[in-house]
Design a protein around this motif. Structure first.
Motif, PDB file in Angstrom:
ATOM      1  N   HIS A 272       4.404  -1.550 -14.070  1.00  0.00           N
ATOM      2  CA  HIS A 272       4.066  -2.891 -15.013  1.00  0.00           C
ATOM      3  C   HIS A 272       2.969  -3.653 -13.905  1.00  0.00           C
ATOM      4  O   HIS A 272       3.257  -3.639 -12.921  1.00  0.00           O
ATOM      5  CB  HIS A 272       5.181  -3.550 -15.499  1.00  0.00           C
ATOM      6  N   ASN A 273       2.068  -4.607 -14.629  1.00  0.00           N
ATOM      7  CA  ASN A 273       1.148  -5.256 -13.834  1.00  0.00           C
ATOM      8  C   ASN A 273       1.928  -6.675 -13.505  1.00  0.00           C
ATOM      9  O   ASN A 273       2.687  -6.992 -14.081  1.00  0.00           O
ATOM     10  CB  ASN A 273       0.068  -5.794 -14.617  1.00  0.00           C
ATOM     11  N   LEU A 274       1.415  -6.991 -12.264  1.00  0.00           N
ATOM     12  CA  LEU A 274       1.923  -8.819 -11.555  1.00  0.00           C
ATOM     13  C   LEU A 274       0.942  -9.450 -11.866  1.00  0.00           C
ATOM     14  O   LEU A 274      -0.346  -9.167 -12.226  1.00  0.00           O
ATOM     15  CB  LEU A 274       2.367  -8.302 -10.283  1.00  0.00           C
ATOM     16  N   TYR A 275       1.397 -10.748 -11.966  1.00  0.00           N
ATOM     17  CA  TYR A 275       0.279 -11.751 -12.133  1.00  0.00           C
ATOM     18  C   TYR A 275      -0.328 -12.073 -10.984  1.00  0.00           C
ATOM     19  O   TYR A 275       0.305 -12.219  -9.774  1.00  0.00           O
ATOM     20  CB  TYR A 275       1.076 -12.724 -12.971  1.00  0.00           C
ATOM     21  N   PRO A 276      -1.557 -12.575 -11.051  1.00  0.00           N
ATOM     22  CA  PRO A 276      -2.137 -13.019  -9.699  1.00  0.00           C
ATOM     23  C   PRO A 276      -1.697 -14.322  -9.069  1.00  0.00           C
ATOM     24  O   PRO A 276      -2.434 -14.743  -8.113  1.00  0.00           O
ATOM     25  CB  PRO A 276      -3.480 -13.204 -10.209  1.00  0.00           C
ATOM     26  N   ALA A 277      -0.724 -14.979  -9.371  1.00  0.00           N
ATOM     27  CA  ALA A 277       0.012 -15.982  -8.733  1.00  0.00           C
ATOM     28  C   ALA A 277       0.399 -15.366  -7.474  1.00  0.00           C
ATOM     29  O   ALA A 277       0.512 -15.971  -6.335  1.00  0.00           O
ATOM     30  CB  ALA A 277       1.282 -16.649  -9.395  1.00  0.00           C
ATOM     31  N   PHE A 278       0.489 -14.055  -7.511  1.00  0.00           N
ATOM     32  CA  PHE A 278       0.939 -13.102  -6.377  1.00  0.00           C
ATOM     33  C   PHE A 278      -0.577 -12.809  -5.856  1.00  0.00           C
ATOM     34  O   PHE A 278      -1.389 -12.205  -6.558  1.00  0.00           O
ATOM     35  CB  PHE A 278       1.721 -12.046  -6.879  1.00  0.00           C
ATOM     36  N   PRO A 279      -0.975 -13.179  -4.753  1.00  0.00           N
ATOM     37  CA  PRO A 279      -2.567 -13.207  -4.476  1.00  0.00           C
ATOM     38  C   PRO A 279      -3.235 -11.867  -3.996  1.00  0.00           C
ATOM     39  O   PRO A 279      -3.684 -11.541  -3.132  1.00  0.00           O
ATOM     40  CB  PRO A 279      -2.627 -14.285  -3.175  1.00  0.00           C
ATOM     41  N   TYR A 280      -2.799 -10.981  -4.981  1.00  0.00           N
ATOM     42  CA  TYR A 280      -3.131  -9.528  -4.647  1.00  0.00           C
ATOM     43  C   TYR A 280      -4.396  -9.354  -4.568  1.00  0.00           C
ATOM     44  O   TYR A 280      -5.024  -8.234  -4.132  1.00  0.00           O
ATOM     45  CB  TYR A 280      -2.232  -8.481  -5.385  1.00  0.00           C
ATOM     46  N   THR A 281      -5.302 -10.216  -5.187  1.00  0.00           N
ATOM     47  CA  THR A 281      -6.886 -10.076  -5.339  1.00  0.00           C
ATOM     48  C   THR A 281      -7.249 -10.309  -4.112  1.00  0.00           C
ATOM     49  O   THR A 281      -8.432 -10.052  -3.848  1.00  0.00           O
ATOM     50  CB  THR A 281      -7.195 -10.774  -6.274  1.00  0.00           C
ATOM     51  N   ALA A 282      -6.546 -10.971  -3.242  1.00  0.00           N
ATOM     52  CA  ALA A 282      -7.041 -11.350  -1.809  1.00  0.00           C
ATOM     53  C   ALA A 282      -6.667 -10.280  -0.938  1.00  0.00           C
ATOM     54  O   ALA A 282      -7.344  -9.470  -0.176  1.00  0.00           O
ATOM     55  CB  ALA A 282      -6.666 -12.761  -1.200  1.00  0.00           C
ATOM     56  N   TYR A 283      -5.210  -9.886  -1.163  1.00  0.00           N
ATOM     57  CA  TYR A 283      -4.665  -8.700  -0.432  1.00  0.00           C
ATOM     58  C   TYR A 283      -5.241  -7.423  -0.420  1.00  0.00           C
ATOM     59  O   TYR A 283      -5.108  -6.561   0.153  1.00  0.00           O
ATOM     60  CB  TYR A 283      -3.385  -8.648  -0.665  1.00  0.00           C
ATOM     61  N   ALA A 284      -5.925  -7.356  -1.771  1.00  0.00           N
ATOM     62  CA  ALA A 284      -6.796  -6.177  -1.855  1.00  0.00           C
ATOM     63  C   ALA A 284      -7.747  -5.591  -0.955  1.00  0.00           C
ATOM     64  O   ALA A 284      -8.195  -4.454  -0.743  1.00  0.00           O
ATOM     65  CB  ALA A 284      -7.431  -6.082  -3.265  1.00  0.00           C
ATOM     66  N   LEU A 285      -8.072  -6.858  -0.034  1.00  0.00           N
ATOM     67  CA  LEU A 285      -8.892  -6.455   0.969  1.00  0.00           C
ATOM     68  C   LEU A 285      -8.318  -5.861   2.256  1.00  0.00           C
ATOM     69  O   LEU A 285      -9.025  -5.591   3.293  1.00  0.00           O
ATOM     70  CB  LEU A 285      -9.829  -7.622   1.359  1.00  0.00           C
ATOM     71  N   MET A 286      -6.973  -5.975   2.126  1.00  0.00           N
ATOM     72  CA  MET A 286      -6.216  -5.572   3.544  1.00  0.00           C
ATOM     73  C   MET A 286      -6.358  -3.940   3.525  1.00  0.00           C
ATOM     74  O   MET A 286      -6.516  -3.433   2.748  1.00  0.00           O
ATOM     75  CB  MET A 286      -4.891  -5.892   3.405  1.00  0.00           C
ATOM     76  N   SER A 287      -6.307  -3.484   4.908  1.00  0.00           N
ATOM     77  CA  SER A 287      -6.269  -2.200   5.276  1.00  0.00           C
ATOM     78  C   SER A 287      -4.807  -1.581   4.992  1.00  0.00           C
ATOM     79  O   SER A 287      -3.966  -2.207   4.902  1.00  0.00           O
ATOM     80  CB  SER A 287      -6.607  -1.910   6.873  1.00  0.00           C
ATOM     81  N   ASP A 288      -4.818  -0.394   4.344  1.00  0.00           N
ATOM     82  CA  ASP A 288      -3.515   0.291   4.259  1.00  0.00           C
ATOM     83  C   ASP A 288      -2.775   0.196   5.562  1.00  0.00           C
ATOM     84  O   ASP A 288      -1.509   0.301   5.532  1.00  0.00           O
ATOM     85  CB  ASP A 288      -3.674   1.913   3.803  1.00  0.00           C
ATOM     86  N   GLU A 289      -3.255   0.250   6.746  1.00  0.00           N
ATOM     87  CA  GLU A 289      -2.530   0.519   7.970  1.00  0.00           C
ATOM     88  C   GLU A 289      -1.715  -0.783   8.065  1.00  0.00           C
ATOM     89  O   GLU A 289      -0.676  -0.966   8.381  1.00  0.00           O
ATOM     90  CB  GLU A 289      -3.387   0.657   9.136  1.00  0.00           C
ATOM     91  N   ASP A 290      -2.468  -2.155   7.779  1.00  0.00           N
ATOM     92  CA  ASP A 290      -1.824  -3.439   8.025  1.00  0.00           C
ATOM     93  C   ASP A 290      -0.677  -3.425   6.967  1.00  0.00           C
ATOM     94  O   ASP A 290       0.516  -4.190   7.176  1.00  0.00           O
ATOM     95  CB  ASP A 290      -2.885  -4.398   7.743  1.00  0.00           C
ATOM     96  N   VAL A 291      -0.897  -2.946   5.695  1.00  0.00           N
ATOM     97  CA  VAL A 291       0.218  -3.228   4.540  1.00  0.00           C
ATOM     98  C   VAL A 291       1.308  -2.242   4.929  1.00  0.00           C
ATOM     99  O   VAL A 291       2.550  -2.798   4.950  1.00  0.00           O
ATOM    100  CB  VAL A 291      -0.277  -2.639   3.106  1.00  0.00           C
ATOM    101  N   LEU A 292       1.088  -1.144   5.749  1.00  0.00           N
ATOM    102  CA  LEU A 292       2.419  -0.159   5.860  1.00  0.00           C
ATOM    103  C   LEU A 292       3.015  -0.826   7.166  1.00  0.00           C
ATOM    104  O   LEU A 292       4.305  -0.947   7.143  1.00  0.00           O
ATOM    105  CB  LEU A 292       1.848   1.311   6.270  1.00  0.00           C
ATOM    106  N   ALA A 293       2.467  -1.482   8.082  1.00  0.00           N
ATOM    107  CA  ALA A 293       3.056  -2.181   9.117  1.00  0.00           C
ATOM    108  C   ALA A 293       3.689  -3.401   8.637  1.00  0.00           C
ATOM    109  O   ALA A 293       5.150  -3.557   8.839  1.00  0.00           O
ATOM    110  CB  ALA A 293       2.137  -2.834  10.258  1.00  0.00           C
ATOM    111  N   LEU A 294       3.255  -3.874   7.712  1.00  0.00           N
ATOM    112  CA  LEU A 294       4.049  -5.145   6.916  1.00  0.00           C
ATOM    113  C   LEU A 294       5.174  -4.576   6.248  1.00  0.00           C
ATOM    114  O   LEU A 294       6.388  -5.208   6.453  1.00  0.00           O
ATOM    115  CB  LEU A 294       2.932  -5.758   5.878  1.00  0.00           C
ATOM    116  N   LYS A 295       5.028  -3.258   5.623  1.00  0.00           N
ATOM    117  CA  LYS A 295       6.477  -2.798   5.090  1.00  0.00           C
ATOM    118  C   LYS A 295       7.508  -2.576   6.043  1.00  0.00           C
ATOM    119  O   LYS A 295       8.769  -2.773   5.778  1.00  0.00           O
ATOM    120  CB  LYS A 295       6.082  -1.572   4.264  1.00  0.00           C
TER     121      LYS A 295
END
Ligand code: HEC
Ligand code: HEC
Ligand code: HEC
Length: 435
Positions: A117-140
């Motif tokens: 299901h889609n999330l609402y952009p109050a969660f700023p994924y439209t900005a986080y879309a610019l993150m690298s997968d590597e950074d997101v995985l380290a975050l995880k």
């Protein structure tokens, strides 16, 4: 009427695109195995992830008051209802403990939850879309190293048609960047790092860029300044009058890392939170990279067009301990209140007494005749943890009536901003009702 019609038409278009995307383009999972192989294992990745979590300010939205860190529950009041931040601790039942790498990357960069299901952009994924997968995985890796907390956020409460989450698919096609940040080869590595931090992780535009009729950031007016939850997030463009074009590099760097710039005022409200949870932890190299990028944002008007008088005559005629004699001779309610409740910390000449952060000279907040942030600061006070200790101003919302706060606001704008203002008790009543 024409606005309403345009808005409805846009909504219908979104529904059509969304429905088409829903049927023809099932939410697939990204392949992140190559990126995973590039992320170092164990402690190194956790520490890198912690830094990214701070730069991206995940904690401020996902932690409720004194609740467990990252356990969610914080309400977000939107014009069409309320949604709640999710529990993103590694709890296997109520958090995201069972999520795969791909599911996590898809959520952060595409705004799609585990079950599709889609999330609402109050969660700023439209900005986080610019993150690298590597950074997101380290975050995880970092988030999964934290203690799990059992907690279920209340269900979203949205009116039709906004409760139709699939509509976001059409919206995403229009407004979400499709790939990670692409460095501009014409620019320095420092500028590119700054752009990545400001546009991606820091999601500064979520508050500082005005929105269009479909609640997406209007990139044509990038950083022109915008109202968010009752606070004005000021103009961040290089405009020298209404933006930060006349600030020195040092002033911008200080404001971001300490929440105060000499001669420019202090951060309160959601900006104080951004400093406390996020910006004060960034390295000075990263802060300077952000300054380098912000310097190049083209001037914009039409958002928060506040001109700042850094040297009004009333401040020149004051000392730290007294206002100009003609003001006391003809004391107004505003002056009397300021004398009793504010002067001991702020002083009269704009330089601040109790703490360097209490300096009011040059602040947008005391120069805005609409008193938008001024009323919020007076009603709610201010509190911020900095690397040099806590900064605090008490709340005055309960102590003073609407006419008293209006008089106080008009005095502060006149004295510290050198301009006339007409804040009314009705404005104060309105400002009290924003949450
Ligand atoms: C401005 C507030 C805000 C920030 C910053 C934020 N989030 Fe969220 N997040 C939310 C909200 C609100 C939701 C729920 C959205 C919904 O219900 O549609 C959410 C949902 C999520 C989800 C989906 C959980 C689920 O069960 O579907 C994940 C994962 C997530 N956030 C991770 C993060 C991470 C990681 C960061 C930092 C990079 C972050 N968030 C930063 C507000 C925020
Ligand atoms: C959650 C909303 C929010 C986010 C995200 C946010 N800001 Fe702000 N910002 C504000 C508000 C509100 C103010 C006004 C604060 C005040 O009046 O004390 C502000 C003020 C500022 C100012 C002072 C401008 C002036 O003229 O006084 C600067 C500089 C700034 N922000 C930079 C940034 C940068 C850079 C980022 C991204 C790293 C960012 N902000 C992210 C809400 C936000
Ligand atoms: C106990 C000391 C104290 C008292 C009393 C106090 N303040 Fe403050 N005030 C501060 C501090 C410190 C800050 C900076 C807060 C921050 O950075 O989070 C501040 C911030 C502000 C700001 C925002 C400045 C900016 O640049 O955005 C305004 C406006 C303000 N105060 C006005 C007042 C008024 C008017 C009163 C009296 C009703 C008052 N204050 C009482 C200490 C105080």
């Amino acid at each position: 009427m024409r606005r309403v019609l345009r808005y409805l038409l846009a909504l219908v278009a979104l529904a059509v695109i969304g429905a088409a995307a829903f049927f023809f383009w099932p939410a697939s999972l990204p392949d992140v195995s190559a990126a995973r192989a590039r992320v170092p294992q164990g402690e190194a990745s956790i520490r890198r992830g912690e830094y990214i979590a701070r730069a991206a300010d995940c904690e401020a939205c996902h932690t409720l008051g004194n609740g467990a860190r990252y356990a969610g529950g914080l309400p977000f009041h939107l014009p069409f209802g309320t949604i709640y931040a999710s529990n993103i601790t590694p709890d296997k039942e109520t958090g995201i403990g069972q999520w795969s790498d791909a599911e996590f990357v898809r959520a952060v960069r595409q705004g799609v939850s585990r079950d599709g299901h889609n999330l609402y952009p109050a969660f700023p994924y439209t900005a986080y879309a610019l993150m690298s997968d590597e950074d997101v995985l380290a975050l995880k890796d970092y988030i999964f190293s934290l203690p799990p907390a059992r907690s279920v956020a209340p269900a979203a409460d949205l009116s039709f048609p906004f409760n139709q989450r699939y509509l976001m698919r059409g919206w995403n096609l229009l407004f979400k960047p499709s790939g990670p940040y692409q460095p501009d080869p014409q620019r320095s590595p420092e500028w590119n790092r700054g752009a990545y931090l400001v546009e991606g992780l820091g999601h500064c535009g979520e508050c500082h860029t005005p929105r269009n009729q479909l609640f997406a950031r209007d990139e044509g007016r990038k950083f022109a300044g915008a109202l968010t939850a009752g606070w004005m997030a000021y103009n961040l463009t290089s405009d020298r009058e209404v933006g930060i074009g006349a600030w020195s590099d040092q002033q911008i760097a200080d404001y971001l890392s300490k929440g105060h710039a000499e001669g420019r005022g202090s951060a309160s409200g959601s900006m104080a939170e951004a400093v406390e949870y996020s910006l004060r932890f960034l390295t000075s190299d990263d802060i300077h990279a952000m300054v380098t990028y912000l310097r190049t944002v083209p001037p914009q008007r039409g958002g928060a067009d506040i001109t700042v008088n850094t040297d009004p005559p009333s401040l020149r005629a004051s000392t730290a301990f007294s206002p100009p004699p003609e003001q006391t001779a003809d004391a107004t309610l505003g002056l009397t209140l300021f004398q009793g409740a504010c002067a001991s910390c702020h002083g009269w000449n704009g330089e601040g007494l109790q703490h360097s952060h209490a300096a009011l000279r040059g602040s947008q907040t005391v120069n805005d005749p609409a008193a938008t942030n001024l009323l919020q600061v007076l009603i709610h006070g201010s509190h911020m943890e900095t690397n040099d200790g806590s900064v605090f101003m008490p709340a005055f919302g309960r102590a003073y009536s609407d006419p008293e706060l209006a008089a106080l606001a008009n005095y502060v704008i006149g004295h510290f901003g050198g301009k006339p203002s007409k804040v009314t008790p009705a404005d104060v009543a309105k400002a009290r009702n924003i949450d």
